[in-house]
Enzyme design. Structure first.
Site, PDB file in Angstrom:
ATOM      1  N   HIS A 215      64.355  35.860  92.301  1.00  0.00           N
ATOM      2  CA  HIS A 215      63.535  35.951  91.084  1.00  0.00           C
ATOM      3  C   HIS A 215      64.298  36.652  89.962  1.00  0.00           C
ATOM      4  CE1 HIS A 215      59.569  37.658  89.245  1.00  0.00           C
ATOM      5  NE2 HIS A 215      59.691  36.400  88.868  1.00  0.00           N
TER       6      HIS A 215
ATOM      7  N   HIS B   9      62.366  37.652  79.737  1.00  0.00           N
ATOM      8  CA  HIS B   9      61.028  37.429  80.265  1.00  0.00           C
ATOM      9  C   HIS B   9      59.953  37.699  79.222  1.00  0.00           C
ATOM     10  CE1 HIS B   9      57.275  38.426  82.355  1.00  0.00           C
ATOM     11  NE2 HIS B   9      57.662  37.526  83.251  1.00  0.00           N
TER      12      HIS B   9
HETATM   13  O1  G3P Z   1      58.763  31.288  88.007  1.00  0.00           O
HETATM   14  C1  G3P Z   1      57.967  32.079  88.810  1.00  0.00           C
HETATM   15  C2  G3P Z   1      57.694  33.419  88.212  1.00  0.00           C
HETATM   16  O2  G3P Z   1      58.856  33.898  87.596  1.00  0.00           O
HETATM   17  C3  G3P Z   1      56.578  33.369  87.213  1.00  0.00           C
HETATM   18  O3  G3P Z   1      56.179  34.628  86.762  1.00  0.00           O
HETATM   19  O4  G3P Z   1      56.118  36.406  85.075  1.00  0.00           O
HETATM   20  O5  G3P Z   1      57.845  36.467  86.843  1.00  0.00           O
HETATM   21  O6  G3P Z   1      57.985  34.784  85.028  1.00  0.00           O
HETATM   22  P1  G3P Z   1      57.067  35.607  85.895  1.00  0.00           P
HETATM   23 MG    MG Z   2      59.739  33.680  85.661  1.00  0.00          MG
END
Ligand code: G3P
Ligand code: MG
Length: 243
Positions: free
Chosen positions: A15, A57
């Site tokens: 992630h 993000h």
């Molecule tokens: O792509 C999955 C996840 O990254 C979505 O949530 O807020 O971490 O971008 P976020």
């Molecule tokens: Mg994401």
């Protein structure tokens, strides 16, 4: 352009580059994730004020960079001078934000599997989908696995589908709204990326019955990951588990 073939994706997806183990959405995170053994990576892509795709993000700069205020106000020249590492620890200081072009160079060199989450600033859904899709065509080499484009915003995926229909797409969902399978199909998606709390046997069966892959985010507990693998989910996005 990258290879659109349905190549074998690694099961674990780091992630934001390397989860919590490096400053999110930086090249240093991808390098760190690579050293940890990850071969597939999620990251968040938006546009600078002058239209450069880069990784961030939030809609604002202060949490993960040395900048302040709305990201929408910053052009790439300004963003490129920020420190996107120091907030994560002194050892990461001096790491700049990453342009999509820099990630592409790393992906081409190492054959990375990348999931580009289209994370548009307000009012930028179509532009982000279109610009990122065109950029992927230009930047990813033939033979490098095609990035998957995902988004919570259907308009971003629809624009990407027009700009580069051959790139695989996935609808991101945090809640199961009525008609979500039909929506993913209408967008020509190859998969759906669900908040893992929404995933169960019936939901996965429905996805697979409609020819859609079922990915989940963000799973950080080993027991939950074991249960999801046993269910048959296709990929897990994680901060801490795997690879
Ligand atoms: O792509 C999955 C996840 O990254 C979505 O949530 O807020 O971490 O971008 P976020
Ligand atoms: Mg994401």
């Amino acid at each position: 352009p990258p290879s659109p073939a349905a190549d074998a994706w690694p099961r674990w997806i780091a992630h934001r580059g390397a989860g919590r183990r490096a400053p999110e959405n930086t090249l240093a995170a991808f390098r760190h994730g690579w050293q940890l053994g990850y071969r597939a990576f999620e990251c968040d892509v938006k546009l600078s004020a002058d239209g450069e795709p880069y990784l961030l993000h939030d809609d604002t700069l202060e949490r993960t960079t040395s900048g302040q205020g709305p990201a929408a106000a910053a052009d790439w020249a300004t963003l490129s001078r920020l420190d996107a590492g120091a907030w994560c620890g002194p050892g990461w200081a001096g790491e700049p934000p990453a342009r999509l072009a820099a990630l592409a160079a790393f992906a081409n060199a190492e054959g990375l599997h990348v999931n580009l989450e289209l994370k548009p600033l307000p009012g930028q859904a179509e532009a982000t989908g279109q610009v990122v899709a065109h950029a992927v065509r230009r930047l990813w080499h033939t033979g490098t696995p095609a990035p998957w484009l995902s988004s919570f915003q259907p308009a971003a995926l629809a624009a990407a589908a027009v700009a580069a229909p051959e790139l695989p797409r996935a609808l991101l969902l945090d809640t199961l709204t009525p008609g979500w399978v039909a929506q993913a199909q209408a967008l020509g998606c190859q998969g759906v990326v669900l908040n893992h709390r929404l995933m169960d046997a019936d939901t996965l069966r429905s996805l697979h019955a409609h020819g859609l892959a079922g990915w989940v985010y963000t799973v950080n507990e080993a027991d939950r990951a074991d249960a999801l693998w046993a269910l048959g989910v296709d990929r897990i996005i994680t901060d801490t588990l795997g690879p």
